[in-house]
Design a protein around this motif. Sequence first.
Motif: not given
Length: 594
Positions: A194-195, A197-202, A211, A213-214, A254
């Motif tokens: 989860g972390l 995925t979030a930092q990759t999208n940032q 972005p 999806s996961a 990330a």
Amino acid sequence: MRRSLLVRFLAIGIVIVTLSIAGTTWIVSTAVTRRDAVQIDRDARTDQDVVAAVRSWAGREQSWADVATELDRLGDRFDRRLVLLDVDGRTIGDTDASRPVPQLPGTPVDPLSETFADTLSPISTTVAGAMVLDESEARSSRAAAEAVAACAGLPSSSISLWPNGRAVLSGAFPPGCETEAYTTPHGPEQAALGLLTAQTNQCLAAQSITPVSAVQLDLVSPGAAQGISLRVVGGDEAVPLETLQRTRSCVTRAWTTINEDLVPPRAYLVTSPVDGARPALDSLTTDSLARIAAVVIGLVALSGALVLVASGQAVRRIHRLQLVTERLTAGQHTARAPESGQDEISRLGGAVNQLADGLEQARQQRDQLTADIAHDLRTPLTNIRGWAEAWDDGVVSDKDEVVRVIGREAQHLERLIDDLRTVASSDAGELRLQPQEVDLAALLREAVDARRPQGAVVEYRGPLRAVVVADPVLLRQVVGNLLDNALVHGRPRTVVVSLSPRDGSVQVDVEDDGVGIREDALGSVFDRLWRADRSRRRDGPGHGLGLTITRRIVELHGGSIGVVAVQPHGARFTFRIPSTQSSVSDGEQRLLGS
């Protein structure tokens, strides 16, 4: 003794090779390695394996606290002394702390320096970091993998462990098997994904990229990846390669950010033999390096000086020759190369000058030939046109005279064109012989008899029979040309044709007592369109090609021809051609024609 370029360059080459061998021998004798190349290569590969093993271990740990046990295991396995140092040079672990640390360069060991393997799909990493499973989660993962393996009929050897402790299958399994427990991420994995995925999208958003999806675990074929295998889940649209590369870069960045505080810091691994008796390479002192550098620089400088001294002058002379040939190519036929010395370049300059002289002479001959041919063609054509216009205007009423003059001029044009064609065929190498046995004596008698009505006394002197292997048509043309030349242009009272044997050949002489040939013109008699009197263009049937053709035919038979002046008046043309054995009959015949 003449100084040859070949000798000079050979001597310089020998000197350079000798100096190179001597210098190389000295360098090798003072700086050779004590271990052969095979051992050095083997040690290098071993050290690479050790570094990779330590880096892999560090990817599963959070500090270097327990590294001593791993270093001891690897040291025993690879028979190497291992020392791990921090960035300040302090010892973290040493398999032989009783001896000083070897003064050898260390290899960097940084778990995050190579976080992901260099592939686009799947994305794999050897760093467990935030995904490390505890013992209970690892046992649960093992049980789930064994259940799927049993369902799929896979052996237990198909199960392997990821750096974080997860058990994975290296083979495919049927879709009917229950895989939820096997594929569901465990707690640390779920949180880390989860972390991640979030930092990759940032990171992607900062680059204006759609972005993902996961970021998920890739358990479809994990055996294809080295370490933890991940895959990026996006939309259904095709993604350009550049976007895939940027996405991979964002995942890497990330993952490094997430785990930078969860893995050991950068360190340096020093490897050496266990007993310390074999350093990897002989140490080179500053004095040794200085001596090697001095020898190398000295050899290079000396070789360069020798080459410059030997080749500098030659290059300048060759450049001058190049300029001369360029001027000749541009049509400046007066350009000449300097000729000084007796070496190869001087001889080459002489050859270039000979070529230039030949080109200039050929140009002059071409211009003269063009002018002569133009004149010889223009004169009969002018006569034909004049008589035709006179007939048309009624100035001349004698039709027979007009036809006779036009026919005579046309015959002259036909002979000129035929002779030009013969000369051209000879120049192109297309004039071919049809050799057969020919009685040269009989041929000469026939030629003398045929010219009996031309006013002068024509006499044959020679044997009754002389057989040669020749082309009868061309040989008859040779004899006819020489007789006609003597009778028409020499204006003699007597012409004598002689035949005599000469050591495997027969010699024919055609001598007249006419006006003769100037001594300064003897060398030009056989040139194209040559005439003894240049101001007399067409007094008679000749056009200056007969003797040229005669020489070509004689030479084509393997013979030779020449001319000399006869005192007090006249000229003698002589040609020789090979004869067959026992081909000349005894006796002599004298035939007179008048």
